[in-house]
Design a protein around this motif. Structure first.
Motif, short mmCIF file in Angstrom:
data_model
loop_
_atom_site.label_atom_id
_atom_site.label_comp_id
_atom_site.label_asym_id
_atom_site.label_seq_id
_atom_site.Cartn_x
_atom_site.Cartn_y
_atom_site.Cartn_z
N ARG A 104 0.83 -1.21 0.00
CA ARG A 104 0.00 0.00 0.00
C ARG A 104 0.86 1.25 0.00
O ARG A 104 0.50 2.26 -0.63
CB ARG A 104 -0.94 -0.02 1.22
N VAL A 105 1.99 1.23 0.69
CA VAL A 105 2.91 2.38 0.67
C VAL A 105 3.25 2.74 -0.76
O VAL A 105 3.13 3.91 -1.18
CB VAL A 105 4.21 2.07 1.45
N TYR A 106 3.66 1.74 -1.54
CA TYR A 106 4.12 2.03 -2.90
C TYR A 106 2.97 2.33 -3.86
O TYR A 106 3.18 3.03 -4.86
CB TYR A 106 5.02 0.90 -3.40
N GLN A 107 1.78 1.83 -3.58
CA GLN A 107 0.61 2.23 -4.38
C GLN A 107 0.36 3.72 -4.22
O GLN A 107 0.14 4.44 -5.19
CB GLN A 107 -0.63 1.44 -3.94
N VAL A 108 0.38 4.18 -2.96
CA VAL A 108 0.14 5.60 -2.68
C VAL A 108 1.27 6.46 -3.26
O VAL A 108 1.02 7.51 -3.87
CB VAL A 108 -0.01 5.84 -1.17
N VAL A 109 2.51 6.02 -3.08
CA VAL A 109 3.66 6.75 -3.63
C VAL A 109 3.53 6.89 -5.14
O VAL A 109 3.75 7.98 -5.70
CB VAL A 109 4.99 6.04 -3.27
N ASN A 110 3.17 5.81 -5.81
CA ASN A 110 3.03 5.85 -7.26
C ASN A 110 1.96 6.84 -7.70
O ASN A 110 2.17 7.66 -8.61
CB ASN A 110 2.68 4.46 -7.79
N ASP A 111 0.81 6.81 -7.03
CA ASP A 111 -0.27 7.73 -7.39
C ASP A 111 0.11 9.18 -7.13
O ASP A 111 -0.17 10.06 -7.96
CB ASP A 111 -1.55 7.37 -6.61
N LEU A 112 0.76 9.43 -6.00
CA LEU A 112 1.15 10.80 -5.67
C LEU A 112 2.23 11.33 -6.61
O LEU A 112 2.33 12.53 -6.84
CB LEU A 112 1.64 10.88 -4.22
N SER A 113 3.04 10.43 -7.15
CA SER A 113 4.13 10.83 -8.04
C SER A 113 3.64 11.28 -9.41
O SER A 113 4.42 11.85 -10.19
CB SER A 113 5.13 9.68 -8.21
N HIS A 114 2.38 11.02 -9.70
CA HIS A 114 1.82 11.39 -11.00
C HIS A 114 0.97 12.67 -10.94
O HIS A 114 0.38 13.07 -11.94
CB HIS A 114 0.99 10.24 -11.58
N LEU A 115 0.94 13.31 -9.78
CA LEU A 115 0.19 14.55 -9.65
C LEU A 115 0.98 15.73 -10.23
O LEU A 115 2.21 15.72 -10.22
CB LEU A 115 -0.13 14.83 -8.18
N ASP A 116 0.27 16.74 -10.71
CA ASP A 116 0.94 17.92 -11.26
C ASP A 116 1.76 18.65 -10.21
O ASP A 116 2.73 19.36 -10.55
CB ASP A 116 -0.11 18.89 -11.84
N THR A 117 1.38 18.52 -8.96
CA THR A 117 2.07 19.23 -7.88
C THR A 117 3.34 18.52 -7.42
O THR A 117 4.11 19.08 -6.62
CB THR A 117 1.14 19.39 -6.67
N TYR A 118 3.58 17.31 -7.90
CA TYR A 118 4.75 16.51 -7.47
C TYR A 118 6.04 17.12 -7.96
O TYR A 118 6.13 17.58 -9.10
CB TYR A 118 4.60 15.08 -8.00
#
Length: 334
Positions: A104-118
Motif C-alpha cells: 500500500r505504501v508504494y501504491q500511494v507513492v506511485n499515485d502521488l508521483s503522477h500529480l501535477d504538484t509533485y
C-alpha cells in the motif's frame, strides 16, 4: 489580482540566519518566521485533502499533518552537515501517512508521483539511512495566494506501521535520555541499538538491509539482547510511557480542524486546544504565542487531523505512548 508577499524570500532567508545566531532573537525576526510558517497553512490543507482520498476505512491507515515547530526549524537550520535556508526548507508543512502494509505504501507513492504538484521523492525504504530510518518522502508544491507566495513545498512521509513505530520510538528515547539520536548525536551503542531494531523490522517486511548491520535475524537478536541489557532501552521507554497524563482532551472530536498539543515534560502533562474549521489563523496565532513564552520544559506542535485518535497514532512521541513498539520488541527478544 495577485497579492504581493509581506516579506521577500530574501528577507525570510535572513530571518532564518538570525534565528540560528547566538543571543536574543528580536521580535521582528520572529514575526517574519511566524509569517513564513503561516503561509504554509494553505499548502498543508491542500496536501491533506489529497492524502485523505487514500485513506481506506478498516485497513489501519491514518493521516496527520503539522506545521513545523520553531525549535525544530532552528535545529535544522543550525545543522553543520547541511546548508539549509529558511526560504527553501521543504518541510515547514509536513504530513505523515501511515499505510497498512508495504504494498500500500508504494501504491500511494506511485499515485502521488503522477500529480501535477509533485516535485521529487526519496526512498529510504529501498535505501535506509545509517540510523535505520526507513520511509518514503515526497515533495509537492502549492501556491499560498493569501500570502502572495508561489510554489511552497509540503513534505509527505509515507511508511508502514512498523516503520512508524520505530521512528516515534527514537523520538521518545530522545526525550527520555536527551540523546538527540534523531539528529545523529547519540552514543554509538544507542545508535546501533535502534539500527538493529530497524533491521529486525526490515527482515520481517522483506526490505533492504540497514547499512553496517547484520542481515540475518540470529545475529541481529544476539546484538539486541546484549545492548538492551547494557542500555536498558525497553525498561526506560516503558517507565516513561506510563507516566504521561492528558488534560483537556475531547475524545474523538472529529469536527476540530487543527489541534494545538502542548506538553510540559517536567510534570508529564499534555494539554489539547481544538480549533474548528475556519479558525486556522487563530490556531496559528496561538501556536506562535505559546512558543514565544514557553518554558524550557515545555513544547508544542500544531496538528491537522480528522480525529484525536489519529493524532495520538501519528504523534505518539508527544503522548509517549509507544507501548506497541515495546511489546513488539519484547516479543522478538528471547
Amino acid at each position: 489580482m495577485r497579492i504581493e508577499p509581506k516579506y521577500s524570500k530574501n528577507r525570510v532567508r535572513s530571518a532564518g540566519e538570525r534565528l540560528c545566531e547566538s543571543g536574543q532573537v528580536n521580535s521582528d525576526e520572529l514575526d517574519v518566521v511566524d509569517y513564513w510558517r503561516a503561509a504554509h497553512q494553505h499548502p498543508l490543507d491542500q496536501m491533506s485533502e489529497v492524502l485523505e482520498r487514500f485513506i481506506r476505512k478498516g485497513d489501519g491507515s491514518f493521516l496527520a499533518c503539522r506545521l513545523k515547530r520553531i525549535d525544530s526549524i532552528k535545529g535544522k537550520l543550525a545543522r553543520e552537515s547541511h546548508t539549509y535556508k529558511l526560504n527553501s526548507m521543504y518541510d515547514i508543512a509536513g504530513c505523515r501517512f501511515v499505510a497498512s502494509d508495504l504494498e500500500r505504501v508504494y501504491q500511494v507513492v506511485n499515485d502521488l508521483s503522477h500529480l501535477d504538484t509533485y516535485r521529487s521523492s526519496k526512498d529510504y525504504i529501498a535505501h535506509p539511512k545509517l540510523s535505520g530510518y526507513r520511509c518514503v518522502h515526497l515533495i509537492h508544491c502549492f501556491d499560498s495566494p493569501e500570502y502572495g507566495y508561489q510554489g511552497l513545498r509540503v513534505e509527505t512521509q509515507i511508511r508502514t506501521n512498523l516503520q512508524h513505530m520505530w521512528a516515534t520510538a527514537v523520538e521518545v528515547y530522545d526525550v527520555v535520555t536527551q540523546a538527540s539520536l534523531k539528529f545523529g548525536a547519540g552514543s554509538r551503542d544507542e545508535e546501533y541499538f535502534f539500527a538493529l531494531v530497524s533491521q529486525l523490522f526490515a527482515i520481517e517486511e522483506g526490505t533492504s538491509c540497514v547499512p553496517n548491520v547484520p542481515c540475518n535475524s540470529r545475529d541481529v537478536l544476539k546484538e539486541l539482547v546484549r545492548l538492551n541489557e547494557q542500555l536498558r532501552v525497553t525498561s526506560k521507554l516503558r517507565a516513561y510511557s506510563e507516566s504521561v497524563s492528558v488534560v483537556n482532551e475531547v475524545a474523538q472530536q472529529v469536527h476540530a480542524d487543527y489541534v494545538l498539543l502542548t506538553i510540559d515534560f517536567d510534570v508529564q502533562q499534555i494539554r489539547l486546544e481544538t480549533f474548528s474549521p475556519g479558525k486556522e489563523k487563530e490556531a496559528i496565532a496561538a501556536y506562535g504565542r505559546f512558543e514565544r513564552t514557553k518554558r524550557e520544559s515545555e513544547d508544542a506542535v500544531l496538528i491537522k487531523a480528522s480525529s484525536m485518535e489519529d493524532i495520538q497514532r501519528a504523534y505518539p512521541n508527544y503522548y509517549s505512548d509507544i507501548s506497541s513498539f515495546i511489546d513488539k520488541l519484547q516479543e522478538c527478544l528471547p
